[in-house]
Design a protein around this motif. Structure first.
Motif, PDB file in Angstrom:
ATOM      1  N   GLU A  34      -7.442  -5.070  15.943  1.00 58.81           N
ATOM      2  CA  GLU A  34      -7.405  -4.200  14.775  1.00 58.81           C
ATOM      3  C   GLU A  34      -6.550  -2.958  15.016  1.00 58.81           C
ATOM      4  N   LEU A  35      -6.230  -2.661  16.280  1.00 60.45           N
ATOM      5  CA  LEU A  35      -5.378  -1.520  16.591  1.00 60.45           C
ATOM      6  C   LEU A  35      -3.901  -1.815  16.376  1.00 60.45           C
ATOM      7  N   ARG A  36      -3.549  -3.068  16.248  1.00 62.75           N
ATOM      8  CA  ARG A  36      -2.138  -3.425  16.142  1.00 62.75           C
ATOM      9  C   ARG A  36      -1.536  -2.894  14.842  1.00 62.75           C
ATOM     10  N   SER A  37      -0.371  -2.336  14.975  1.00 64.59           N
ATOM     11  CA  SER A  37       0.279  -1.751  13.797  1.00 64.59           C
ATOM     12  C   SER A  37       1.786  -1.820  13.957  1.00 64.59           C
ATOM     13  N   THR A  38       2.465  -2.100  12.861  1.00 69.89           N
ATOM     14  CA  THR A  38       3.919  -2.112  12.851  1.00 69.89           C
ATOM     15  C   THR A  38       4.438  -0.715  12.504  1.00 69.89           C
ATOM     16  N   GLN A  39       5.752  -0.552  12.605  1.00 69.62           N
ATOM     17  CA  GLN A  39       6.352   0.770  12.464  1.00 69.62           C
ATOM     18  C   GLN A  39       6.394   1.213  10.994  1.00 69.62           C
ATOM     19  N   THR A  40       6.335   2.508  10.795  1.00 73.70           N
ATOM     20  CA  THR A  40       5.986   3.092   9.502  1.00 73.70           C
ATOM     21  C   THR A  40       6.947   2.770   8.363  1.00 73.70           C
ATOM     22  N   SER A  41       6.367   2.274   7.284  1.00 78.43           N
ATOM     23  CA  SER A  41       7.049   2.081   6.005  1.00 78.43           C
ATOM     24  C   SER A  41       5.968   1.869   4.956  1.00 78.43           C
ATOM     25  N   ILE A  42       6.261   2.233   3.722  1.00 82.02           N
ATOM     26  CA  ILE A  42       5.377   1.907   2.612  1.00 82.02           C
ATOM     27  C   ILE A  42       6.197   1.251   1.511  1.00 82.02           C
ATOM     28  N   ALA A  43       5.502   0.568   0.607  1.00 79.92           N
ATOM     29  CA  ALA A  43       6.134  -0.001  -0.587  1.00 79.92           C
ATOM     30  C   ALA A  43       5.433   0.585  -1.806  1.00 79.92           C
ATOM     31  N   ILE A  44       6.203   0.894  -2.844  1.00 80.69           N
ATOM     32  CA  ILE A  44       5.643   1.505  -4.051  1.00 80.69           C
ATOM     33  C   ILE A  44       6.093   0.724  -5.279  1.00 80.69           C
ATOM     34  N   SER A  45       5.235   0.706  -6.309  1.00 82.06           N
ATOM     35  CA  SER A  45       5.565   0.014  -7.551  1.00 82.06           C
ATOM     36  C   SER A  45       4.815   0.650  -8.712  1.00 82.06           C
ATOM     37  N   ALA A  46       5.468   0.691  -9.873  1.00 86.18           N
ATOM     38  CA  ALA A  46       4.815   1.155 -11.091  1.00 86.18           C
ATOM     39  C   ALA A  46       4.377   0.000 -11.977  1.00 86.18           C
ATOM     40  N   ASP A  47       4.917  -1.204 -11.721  1.00 86.74           N
ATOM     41  CA  ASP A  47       4.590  -2.340 -12.582  1.00 86.74           C
ATOM     42  C   ASP A  47       4.023  -3.540 -11.827  1.00 86.74           C
ATOM     43  N   ALA A  49       5.529  -5.672 -10.169  1.00 89.25           N
ATOM     44  CA  ALA A  49       6.503  -6.757 -10.081  1.00 89.25           C
ATOM     45  C   ALA A  49       7.748  -6.339  -9.312  1.00 89.25           C
ATOM     46  N   HIS A  50       8.111  -5.072  -9.417  1.00 85.56           N
ATOM     47  CA  HIS A  50       9.290  -4.544  -8.725  1.00 85.56           C
ATOM     48  C   HIS A  50       8.827  -3.480  -7.734  1.00 85.56           C
ATOM     49  N   TRP A  51       9.326  -3.580  -6.514  1.00 78.88           N
ATOM     50  CA  TRP A  51       8.860  -2.695  -5.449  1.00 78.88           C
ATOM     51  C   TRP A  51      10.035  -1.970  -4.798  1.00 78.88           C
ATOM     52  N   PHE A  52       9.750  -0.749  -4.356  1.00 73.86           N
ATOM     53  CA  PHE A  52      10.706   0.048  -3.607  1.00 73.86           C
ATOM     54  C   PHE A  52      10.093   0.372  -2.251  1.00 73.86           C
ATOM     55  N   LEU A  53      10.882   0.205  -1.217  1.00 77.56           N
ATOM     56  CA  LEU A  53      10.440   0.560   0.118  1.00 77.56           C
ATOM     57  C   LEU A  53      10.785   2.014   0.400  1.00 77.56           C
ATOM     58  N   VAL A  54       9.890   2.703   1.071  1.00 77.87           N
ATOM     59  CA  VAL A  54      10.221   4.008   1.622  1.00 77.87           C
ATOM     60  C   VAL A  54      10.410   3.802   3.116  1.00 77.87           C
ATOM     61  N   ASN A  55      11.665   3.819   3.521  1.00 80.83           N
ATOM     62  CA  ASN A  55      12.143   3.512   4.864  1.00 80.83           C
ATOM     63  C   ASN A  55      12.038   2.015   5.150  1.00 80.83           C
ATOM     64  N   ALA A  56      12.946   1.552   5.981  1.00 82.41           N
ATOM     65  CA  ALA A  56      13.025   0.130   6.343  1.00 82.41           C
ATOM     66  C   ALA A  56      12.850   0.047   7.858  1.00 82.41           C
TER      67      ALA A  56
END
Length: 310
Positions: A34-47, A49-56
């Protein structure tokens, strides 16, 4: 409705880091998955169906596979719901994942001119041909609305703002792409707002100092994602993992006088989440004194895949 998916919450190297045998990495590798984690990024969407990444992040391919929200549409041979990527800095942690998006799906890269100059100067990013992957400059304190693939409005307003940080580590003491002589724009925070509901949150993956101006900006926010790289400034030195302080890397410590926990206390922030947490940080261990202190102060460390709806 504004949807946010935490794709990864770790700092560079992830947890466990490939060559690290520190207590956190050992636990993540052997006993506590449960401690395992990948490097920081988030995805955001208003609908939804379409998503935007904050950082890749460098782990982007793995993150997309693990996130049903980002899978190709059923029945489509080639499709991606990812419409764009917003870059908050030019560190490897933030841009390396762009190279995993080179298979021909159109999207837009939004970044400060300083950061776009870094991409232009490194020809490996030419695999993202600008005929298919547009690069759109953004400026601090100038709100913009990222576009959907057909050019229509996304319903999301993003306000970038400068925070105290550092130029990308690999550019220290080198001539800066674009020829600019300052670091304004090298580290951005974001205010992300759903235009329909007016719900919003803040994202700061890197921040070296919490100024009075930043406190005023974040006061009363429904949600803040904030730099949680190290517990104490000399953490990597004290643990024998490196020679850099948090400040030298452009990151504030969680604890201590003028640390993030103290600096952001009493501002009426409804939900406070640390991300970009380094594998050296003892607060990652759920039974640690550091985690208890963090949680008593109202902070959380999310797991990969956490979804929040505002």
């Amino acid at each position: 409705m504004l949807r946010v998916v935490v794709l990864g919450a770790a700092a560079g190297g992830g947890v466990p880091q490939w060559n690290c045998g520190c207590p956190v990495c050992r636990a993540a590798r052997i006993e506590h998955s449960e401690l395992r984690s990948t490097q920081t990024s988030i995805a955001i969407s208003a609908d939804g169906a379409h998503w935007f990444l904050v950082n890749a992040s460098p782990d982007l391919r793995q993150q997309v596979i693990a996130s049903p929200q980002l899978h190709p549409r059923e029945g489509s041979l080639r499709h991606s719901p990812i419409a764009g990527v917003i870059l908050t800095n030019g560190e490897v942690d933030a841009v390396a994942g762009l190279l995993s998006m080179r298979e021909g799906s159109p999207f837009i890269i939004y970044g400060h001119p300083n950061v776009l100059a870094i991409l232009k100067a490194n020809t490996i990013f030419n695999v993202l041909g600008e005929g298919n992957v547009k690069r759109q400059p953004i400026e601090a304190d100038q709100a913009f609305e990222p576009k959907l693939p057909d050019g229509s409005e996304s319903g999301i307003e993003i306000l970038p703002f400068a925070v105290t940080g550092k130029v990308a580590w690999y550019l220290r003491d080198k001539a800066q792409p674009g020829g600019r002589g300052d670091e304004v724009g090298d580290t951005l925070g974001l205010r992300i707002r759903d235009k329909t509901s007016d719900k919003y949150f803040y994202f700061l993956a890197a921040c070296a100092v919490v100024s009075d101006e930043l406190k005023s900006r974040l006061a009363g926010a429904p949600l803040v994602f904030f730099d949680g790289t190290v517990w104490r400034d000399d953490e990597m030195i004290a643990s024998g993992l490196g020679s850099k302080t948090g400040q030298s890397m452009g990151h504030i410590a969680m604890s201590g006088k003028n640390g993030a926990i103290e600096s952001l206390a009493g501002l009426g922030i409804e939900r406070k989440i640390f991300l970009h947490v380094n594998n050296s940080n003892p607060a990652l261990l759920s039974g640690s004194q550091e985690r208890a202190t963090l949680e008593r102060a109202g902070w959380q460390i999310p797991r990969d895949g956490t979804e929040i709806v505002l």
